[in-house]
Design a protein around this motif. Sequence first.
Motif, PDB file in Angstrom:
ATOM      1  N   ASN A  80      -2.978  -1.511  -5.491  1.00 10.42           N
ATOM      2  CA  ASN A  80      -2.886  -0.375  -4.569  1.00 10.42           C
ATOM      3  C   ASN A  80      -2.550   0.946  -5.265  1.00 10.42           C
ATOM      4  O   ASN A  80      -1.988   1.850  -4.650  1.00 10.42           O
TER       5      ASN A  80
ATOM      6  N   ALA B 108       0.826  -1.212   0.000  1.00 14.04           N
ATOM      7  CA  ALA B 108       0.000   0.000   0.000  1.00 14.04           C
ATOM      8  C   ALA B 108       0.856   1.256   0.000  1.00 14.04           C
ATOM      9  O   ALA B 108       0.513   2.257  -0.617  1.00 14.04           O
TER      10      ALA B 108
ATOM     11  N   LEU C 261      -8.572   0.047  -7.045  1.00 13.14           N
ATOM     12  CA  LEU C 261      -7.260  -0.477  -6.676  1.00 13.14           C
ATOM     13  C   LEU C 261      -7.012  -1.883  -7.215  1.00 13.14           C
ATOM     14  O   LEU C 261      -5.865  -2.348  -7.217  1.00 13.14           O
TER      15      LEU C 261
ATOM     16  N   ASP D   2      -4.559  -6.820  -6.160  1.00 16.98           N
ATOM     17  CA  ASP D   2      -4.679  -5.500  -5.538  1.00 16.98           C
ATOM     18  C   ASP D   2      -3.368  -4.773  -5.795  1.00 16.98           C
ATOM     19  O   ASP D   2      -2.363  -5.046  -5.159  1.00 16.98           O
TER      20      ASP D   2
ATOM     21  N   LYS E 263       7.138   0.081  -1.986  1.00 12.63           N
ATOM     22  CA  LYS E 263       6.125   0.006  -3.032  1.00 12.63           C
ATOM     23  C   LYS E 263       6.720   0.332  -4.397  1.00 12.63           C
ATOM     24  O   LYS E 263       6.498  -0.386  -5.388  1.00 12.63           O
TER      25      LYS E 263
ATOM     26  N   TRP F 267     -12.761  -0.431  -4.143  1.00 14.35           N
ATOM     27  CA  TRP F 267     -12.461  -0.338  -2.709  1.00 14.35           C
ATOM     28  C   TRP F 267     -13.177   0.871  -2.129  1.00 14.35           C
ATOM     29  O   TRP F 267     -13.219   1.941  -2.751  1.00 14.35           O
TER      30      TRP F 267
ATOM     31  N   SER G  17      -1.779   6.295  -3.285  1.00 13.18           N
ATOM     32  CA  SER G  17      -2.633   5.464  -4.151  1.00 13.18           C
ATOM     33  C   SER G  17      -2.989   6.209  -5.435  1.00 13.18           C
ATOM     34  O   SER G  17      -3.367   5.582  -6.425  1.00 13.18           O
TER      35      SER G  17
END
Length: 265
Positions: free
Chosen positions: A152, A109, A223, A150, A125, A206, A171
């Motif tokens: 993110n 995330a 996401l 996912d 990330k 989401w 995000s």
Amino acid sequence: MTLRIVTWNINSVRLRIDQVARFVSEYAPDVLCLQEIKCLEDQFPRQAFIDMGLPYMIIGGQKGWHGVAIASRYPISEAPILDVCREKHARNVAVMVKGIEIQNFYIPAGGDIPDRVLNPKFDHKMDFYERLTAEAKRRDRQAPLVLAGDFNIAPGEYDVWSHRQMLKVVSHTPIEIETLYRLQDAGGFADVLRDQHPEPMKLASWWSYRAKDFRVSNRGLRLDHLWTSPGLTPSVVKGSARVLDTVREWQQPSDHAPVVMELDV
């Protein structure tokens, strides 16, 4: 035949195993890619999936955190797990099914601060994406490949509830959007859901638990993604891709809704 592939961040597979069973009964996925299973391999409810008619499984577990799994109606063989997570979290599993490679990811995330120096989680990330992009560049684009999971990142203006207000929120920051598109370009991947539902249609998969009624607050983010390689994209069934957001209405749901597409195989 048609192969129905679903990606779903389940946010604890043991807690929501009854929801998974209901989902499989109502929506009949052939391949179910799960993220955030939040258990070890030996804690995964295998028998429940066998009973659902998804007896072929590969599980990447981790105690209490992360974790990914793929359950299939059809026999599977293993595909390479990619060395894209420097922290060695359980964030990637892969299978071959009906001649198609499916790579399932739970991408980090990234914490709250979009700065690689100040925030190690954000750096992780970005590193994850850089490694995955390098892998994509090495691939044969004509080989049938699905990237699911996912990711993110909600890339487009219409993938977030407010483009202007989200630009400084992890995000949907510019550096993340550029990073995601760099990965997409590296493999020539089709973003199946968005391709079938072009902008300016808003899409989200989401919604925060903080909102009592997610439809009323309507502050969603897209996401969760299903991408196909150039060699596979012509096999995507037109009109098959959608967010199954009614699942988000169920009692004690995951904060993510499943995303589905179908392939002619």
